[in-house]
Design an enzyme around this catalytic site. Structure first.
Site, PDB file in Angstrom:
ATOM      1  N   THR A 120     -12.644  -8.270   2.102  1.00  0.00           N
ATOM      2  CA  THR A 120     -12.706  -7.436   3.296  1.00  0.00           C
ATOM      3  C   THR A 120     -14.131  -7.021   3.649  1.00  0.00           C
ATOM      4  OG1 THR A 120     -10.532  -6.602   2.711  1.00  0.00           O
ATOM      5  CG2 THR A 120     -11.769  -5.328   4.333  1.00  0.00           C
ATOM      6  N   PRO A 122     -16.442  -4.679   6.858  1.00  0.00           N
ATOM      7  CA  PRO A 122     -16.213  -3.643   7.875  1.00  0.00           C
ATOM      8  C   PRO A 122     -15.618  -4.231   9.163  1.00  0.00           C
ATOM      9  CG  PRO A 122     -18.337  -3.301   6.823  1.00  0.00           C
ATOM     10  CD  PRO A 122     -17.802  -4.585   6.281  1.00  0.00           C
ATOM     11  N   SER A 126      -7.839  -7.678   8.383  1.00  0.00           N
ATOM     12  CA  SER A 126      -6.717  -8.606   8.620  1.00  0.00           C
ATOM     13  C   SER A 126      -7.240  -9.939   9.134  1.00  0.00           C
ATOM     14  CB  SER A 126      -5.760  -8.015   9.652  1.00  0.00           C
ATOM     15  OG  SER A 126      -5.303  -6.757   9.228  1.00  0.00           O
ATOM     16  N   ALA A 172     -12.505 -20.611   9.647  1.00  0.00           N
ATOM     17  CA  ALA A 172     -11.855 -20.718   8.330  1.00  0.00           C
ATOM     18  C   ALA A 172     -12.515 -21.789   7.451  1.00  0.00           C
ATOM     19  CB  ALA A 172     -10.374 -21.008   8.508  1.00  0.00           C
ATOM     20  N   GLU A 236      -1.177 -12.320  -6.179  1.00  0.00           N
ATOM     21  CA  GLU A 236      -1.646 -10.963  -5.886  1.00  0.00           C
ATOM     22  C   GLU A 236      -0.489 -10.131  -5.324  1.00  0.00           C
ATOM     23  OE1 GLU A 236      -5.164 -10.728  -3.461  1.00  0.00           O
ATOM     24  OE2 GLU A 236      -4.764  -8.685  -2.833  1.00  0.00           O
ATOM     25  N   ARG A 262      16.039  22.308 -12.300  1.00  0.00           N
ATOM     26  CA  ARG A 262      15.862  23.257 -11.204  1.00  0.00           C
ATOM     27  C   ARG A 262      17.224  23.768 -10.694  1.00  0.00           C
ATOM     28  NH1 ARG A 262      12.231  26.679  -8.846  1.00  0.00           N
ATOM     29  NH2 ARG A 262      12.558  26.799  -6.593  1.00  0.00           N
ATOM     30  N   LEU A 331      13.302  16.253  -2.999  1.00  0.00           N
ATOM     31  CA  LEU A 331      14.177  16.963  -3.948  1.00  0.00           C
ATOM     32  C   LEU A 331      13.399  17.974  -4.805  1.00  0.00           C
ATOM     33  CD1 LEU A 331      16.469  14.009  -5.104  1.00  0.00           C
ATOM     34  CD2 LEU A 331      16.927  15.725  -3.344  1.00  0.00           C
ATOM     35  N   GLY A 334       9.026  22.568  -2.345  1.00  0.00           N
ATOM     36  CA  GLY A 334       7.590  22.836  -2.216  1.00  0.00           C
ATOM     37  C   GLY A 334       6.790  22.347  -3.405  1.00  0.00           C
ATOM     38  N   ASN A 360       1.389  -4.754   5.794  1.00  0.00           N
ATOM     39  CA  ASN A 360       2.773  -5.208   5.918  1.00  0.00           C
ATOM     40  C   ASN A 360       3.062  -5.817   7.294  1.00  0.00           C
ATOM     41  OD1 ASN A 360       3.019  -4.454   3.313  1.00  0.00           O
ATOM     42  ND2 ASN A 360       4.682  -2.981   3.618  1.00  0.00           N
TER      43      ASN A 360
HETATM   44  C1  LIG Z   1      -7.900   1.498  -1.467  1.00  0.00           C
HETATM   45  C2  LIG Z   1      -8.140   0.135  -0.938  1.00  0.00           C
HETATM   46  C3  LIG Z   1      -8.365  -0.915  -1.810  1.00  0.00           C
HETATM   47  C4  LIG Z   1      -8.641  -2.185  -1.320  1.00  0.00           C
HETATM   48  N1  LIG Z   1      -8.988  -3.174  -2.198  1.00  0.00           N
HETATM   49  C5  LIG Z   1      -9.489  -4.340  -1.704  1.00  0.00           C
HETATM   50  C6  LIG Z   1     -10.078  -5.301  -2.581  1.00  0.00           C
HETATM   51  O1  LIG Z   1     -10.123  -5.120  -3.803  1.00  0.00           O
HETATM   52  N2  LIG Z   1     -10.615  -6.424  -2.034  1.00  0.00           N
HETATM   53  C7  LIG Z   1     -10.594  -6.663  -0.687  1.00  0.00           C
HETATM   54  O2  LIG Z   1     -11.094  -7.696  -0.273  1.00  0.00           O
HETATM   55  N3  LIG Z   1     -10.034  -5.778   0.167  1.00  0.00           N
HETATM   56  C8  LIG Z   1      -9.497  -4.621  -0.301  1.00  0.00           C
HETATM   57  N4  LIG Z   1      -8.973  -3.691   0.548  1.00  0.00           N
HETATM   58  C9  LIG Z   1      -8.960  -3.980   1.981  1.00  0.00           C
HETATM   59  C10 LIG Z   1      -7.566  -4.196   2.567  1.00  0.00           C
HETATM   60  O3  LIG Z   1      -7.029  -5.417   2.143  1.00  0.00           O
HETATM   61  C11 LIG Z   1      -7.699  -4.083   4.097  1.00  0.00           C
HETATM   62  O4  LIG Z   1      -7.949  -2.712   4.381  1.00  0.00           O
HETATM   63  C12 LIG Z   1      -6.472  -4.574   4.837  1.00  0.00           C
HETATM   64  O5  LIG Z   1      -6.324  -5.974   4.685  1.00  0.00           O
HETATM   65  C13 LIG Z   1      -6.495  -4.223   6.312  1.00  0.00           C
HETATM   66  O6  LIG Z   1      -7.730  -4.537   6.901  1.00  0.00           O
HETATM   67  P1  LIG Z   1      -8.480  -3.423   7.793  1.00  0.00           P
HETATM   68  O7  LIG Z   1      -8.566  -2.189   6.976  1.00  0.00           O
HETATM   69  O8  LIG Z   1      -9.719  -3.999   8.336  1.00  0.00           O
HETATM   70  O9  LIG Z   1      -7.456  -3.102   8.976  1.00  0.00           O
HETATM   71  P2  LIG Z   1      -7.349  -3.910  10.373  1.00  0.00           P
HETATM   72  O10 LIG Z   1      -7.326  -5.354  10.112  1.00  0.00           O
HETATM   73  O11 LIG Z   1      -8.353  -3.366  11.314  1.00  0.00           O
HETATM   74  O12 LIG Z   1      -5.887  -3.464  10.856  1.00  0.00           O
HETATM   75  C14 LIG Z   1      -5.628  -2.255  11.572  1.00  0.00           C
HETATM   76  C15 LIG Z   1      -4.161  -2.253  11.999  1.00  0.00           C
HETATM   77  O13 LIG Z   1      -3.928  -3.361  12.883  1.00  0.00           O
HETATM   78  C16 LIG Z   1      -2.847  -4.132  12.387  1.00  0.00           C
HETATM   79  N5  LIG Z   1      -3.065  -5.541  12.728  1.00  0.00           N
HETATM   80  C17 LIG Z   1      -4.186  -6.277  12.558  1.00  0.00           C
HETATM   81  N6  LIG Z   1      -3.971  -7.543  12.958  1.00  0.00           N
HETATM   82  C18 LIG Z   1      -2.680  -7.606  13.357  1.00  0.00           C
HETATM   83  C19 LIG Z   1      -1.846  -8.648  13.876  1.00  0.00           C
HETATM   84  N7  LIG Z   1      -2.289  -9.906  14.021  1.00  0.00           N
HETATM   85  N8  LIG Z   1      -0.564  -8.341  14.174  1.00  0.00           N
HETATM   86  C20 LIG Z   1      -0.090  -7.102  14.030  1.00  0.00           C
HETATM   87  N9  LIG Z   1      -0.819  -6.070  13.545  1.00  0.00           N
HETATM   88  C21 LIG Z   1      -2.094  -6.330  13.228  1.00  0.00           C
HETATM   89  C22 LIG Z   1      -2.854  -3.911  10.883  1.00  0.00           C
HETATM   90  O14 LIG Z   1      -1.590  -4.220  10.321  1.00  0.00           O
HETATM   91  C23 LIG Z   1      -3.191  -2.431  10.821  1.00  0.00           C
HETATM   92  O15 LIG Z   1      -2.018  -1.688  11.016  1.00  0.00           O
HETATM   93  C24 LIG Z   1      -8.637  -2.426   0.084  1.00  0.00           C
HETATM   94  C25 LIG Z   1      -8.356  -1.379   0.957  1.00  0.00           C
HETATM   95  C26 LIG Z   1      -8.155  -0.116   0.471  1.00  0.00           C
HETATM   96  C27 LIG Z   1      -7.974   0.997   1.459  1.00  0.00           C
END
Ligand SMILES: Cc1cc2nc3c(=O)[nH]c(=O)nc-3n(C[C@H](O)[C@H](O)[C@H](O)COP(=O)(O)OP(=O)(O)OC[C@H]3O[C@@H](n4cnc5c(N)ncnc54)[C@H](O)[C@@H]3O)c2cc1C
Length: 374
Positions: A120, A122, A126, A172, A236, A262, A331, A334, A360
Site C-alpha cells: 500500500t 498513500p 485498493s 500491472a 493471506e 452479572r 451484553l 456499559g 471487503n
Molecule cells: C492497520 C493496518 C494495517 C495494514 N497493513 C498493511 C500491510 O502490512 N501491508 C500493506 O501493503 N498494506 C497494509 N494495509 C493497507 C490496507 O491493505 C489498505 O488500507 C486497504 O487495502 C485499503 O486501501 P486504502 O486505505 O487506500 O483505501 P481506498 O483504496 O482509498 O478505499 C477507500 C474506500 O473505497 C472503497 N473502494 C475502493 N475501490 C473500490 C471499488 N473498485 N469498488 C468499490 N469500492 C471501492 C474501499 O472499499 C474503501 O471503502 C494496512 C492498513 C491498516 C489500516
C-alpha cells in the site's frame, strides 16, 4: 482422530501456556524481544521445511497460532505473526530462489529477522496498479525510490517483501517484488502510526531515498509482481479468516463467563431469553464461519484454493467477526465500552479486519468477477 490432530492439540496447549507466561505480562509494551521469544520457542514460520530451520508441519499448525492468539484476545499478536509467518514467509518459500531461501528463511524462523509486506502507498491502496514506488535496474542493483504506508510490523521489520515498479510506464505488468533489507542506506521508517485498535502492534510509513537494493534480491521474475500477489493473496486471506475465527471464539468464551456472573432484576443476565438468543446466534455464526474456513483450508492444502473463494471467506469471516463481537459487547452493558474489559479490545481490533488484506468491497468485486466477469 488422525495422529497429527493429537500433535496439533499438544502444540496448541504449549502455545497457550507460552502466551500466558511470556505474552500476557508484556502485551501492552510490544517489543522486538517478543519476536526473539517467539522464535526461540518455535512459534514462527512453523510450516517452513526443516532444511530452512522450520518444523515442516502442515499449514494448519501455523494458522492455529494466528487463531489462538486472537482467541486469547491478542489481536495485535495475531496480526503480527500473520504478517510474518503467513504472508511474508510464504512469498519467499514459494517464489524465491534457493540462495534467497537459505539466506532469509532460517532468520525468519528464529525471529532474528522480522518480516513485513509492503504494497500500500498513500495514493494506491485498493488500486494497487497506481503505485508509484520505483525500482530501476542500474548494473548490479535496483535504485528504489518512493514510499509505502500502513505497513504492519513496519517498525520492527528487517525485511520487507516490497512491490515496486521496475517499469514505471507500465501498470500491472511493470510491478515486481523485491526482498528489501530495511537496514540499507536510504531506507527510513516513519513514526509508529496511532490506530484505534491493535495498539501494541506497529504500523508504519516507510520511505525510500535512492536505496540500492542488490539485483539478486529480485523475487522471482521482473514484471510478475501482480501474478505473484494473485498467487499468494489467498493464503493471506485465509490467515485473516483464522484471526476472525479465533476472535469470534474468544469473544464467545469471555461473554459466556460474564453473563453467568452479572446480575440484573435479581437474576443472571444469562437467564434472559435475549442473552441466550444472542449467544446462540453467535455460536451458529461461529459454526458457519468454521465450516467455510475448514473448507477453504482443505482447498489450500490441495493447491486448489482460488482467488474468489479466499476473497469470499475473508469478507464473510470478518463481517461475522464484527457483527458477532458487536452483539456480544452489548451484553456487557456499559462495562463493554470500558478498556479494562477485554471485550472492548476484541471490538476495536475487529474493525481493521474488514479493511486490510483488500477491503471487503474489493473482496465482493472479486467474487462478482467470478460470477459475471468484469
Ligand atoms: C492497520 C493496518 C494495517 C495494514 N497493513 C498493511 C500491510 O502490512 N501491508 C500493506 O501493503 N498494506 C497494509 N494495509 C493497507 C490496507 O491493505 C489498505 O488500507 C486497504 O487495502 C485499503 O486501501 P486504502 O486505505 O487506500 O483505501 P481506498 O483504496 O482509498 O478505499 C477507500 C474506500 O473505497 C472503497 N473502494 C475502493 N475501490 C473500490 C471499488 N473498485 N469498488 C468499490 N469500492 C471501492 C474501499 O472499499 C474503501 O471503502 C494496512 C492498513 C491498516 C489500516
Amino acid at each position: 482422530m488422525l495422529a497429527y490432530d493429537a500433535d496439533l492439540e499438544l502444540f496448541r496447549d504449549n502455545f497457550k501456556r507460552f502466551m500466558s507466561e511470556h505474552v500476557a505480562p508484556f502485551y501492552e509494551q510490544w517489543e522486538k524481544e517478543v519476536w526473539s521469544l517467539l522464535g526461540e520457542n518455535g512459534y514462527l514460520c512453523v510450516d517452513v521445511p526443516e532444511v530452512y530451520g522450520g518444523y515442516g508441519v502442515p499449514t494448519e499448525y501455523s494458522l492455529m497460532l494466528v487463531e489462538e492468539s486472537a482467541r486469547a484476545g491478542y489481536g495485535a499478536l495475531s496480526t503480527a505473526i500473520s504478517c510474518h509467518s503467513e504472508i511474508a514467509a510464504p512469498y519467499i518459500l514459494h517464489i524465491a530462489n534457493e540462495e534467497q531461501k537459505q539466506y532469509w528463511l532460517p532468520k525468519m524462523v528464529s525471529g532474528e529477522v522480522v518480516g513485513a509486506i509492503g504494497m500500500t502507498e498513500p495514493g494506491a491502496g485498493s488500486d494497487l496498479q497506481g503505485m508509484r514506488s520505483s525500482a530501476i535496474l542500474n548494473g548490479d542493483h535496483y535504485v528504489l525510490n518512493g514510499s509505502k504506508t500502513f505497513i504492519s510490523n513496519g517498525q520492527h521489520a528487517d525485511l520487507v517483501v516490497l512491490a515496486a515498479k521496475t517499469d514505471p510506464q507500465a501498470r500491472a505488468k511493470g510491478v515486481s517484488l523485491l526482498l528489501v533489507d530495511t537496514h540499507l542506506d536510504g531506507f527510513k521508517k516513519g513514526t509508529n502510526l496511532d490506530k484505534i485498535g491493535l495498539h501494541s502492534q506497529d504500523t508504519s510509513e516507510l520511505f525510500f531515498d535512492n536505496v540500492k537494493v542488490p539485483a539478486n534480491q529480485l523475487l522471482g521474475s521482473a514484471g510478475q509482481g501482480f501474478a505473484y500477489l494473485m498467487q499468494e493473496l489467498p493464503r493471506e486471506r485465509t490467515a485473516i479468516a483464522a484471526t476472525a475465527l479465533g476472535a469470534i471464539r474468544g469473544a464467545i468464551d469471555i461473554t459466556t463467563q460474564y453473563v453467568q456472573e452479572r446480575q440484573a432484576f435479581g437474576q443472571k443476565i444469562g437467564s434472559f431469553q435475549n442473552t441466550r438468543f444472542v449467544l446462540a446466534q453467535a455460536k451458529i455464526d461461529e459454526l458457519a464461519t468454521a465450516a467455510f474456513y475448514n473448507q477453504n483450508l482443505a482447498l489450500y492444502k490441495q493447491s486448489k484454493l482460488d482467488v474468489e473463494t479466499a476473497a469470499a471467506l475473508k469478507s464473510f469471516s470478518t463481517d461475522m467477526q464484527m457483527k458477532i463481537i458487536d452483539s456480544l459487547l452489548q451484553l456487557f452493558g456499559g462495562y463493554g465500552y470500558m478498556t479494562e474489559y477485554p471485550i472492548s479490545r476484541f471490538f476495536v481490533d475487529a474493525r481493521i479486519q474488514r479493511i486490510y488484506g483488500g477491503t471487503n468491497e474489493i473482496m465482493k468485486e472479486i467474487v462478482a468477477r467470478g460470477i459475471i466477469g468484469r
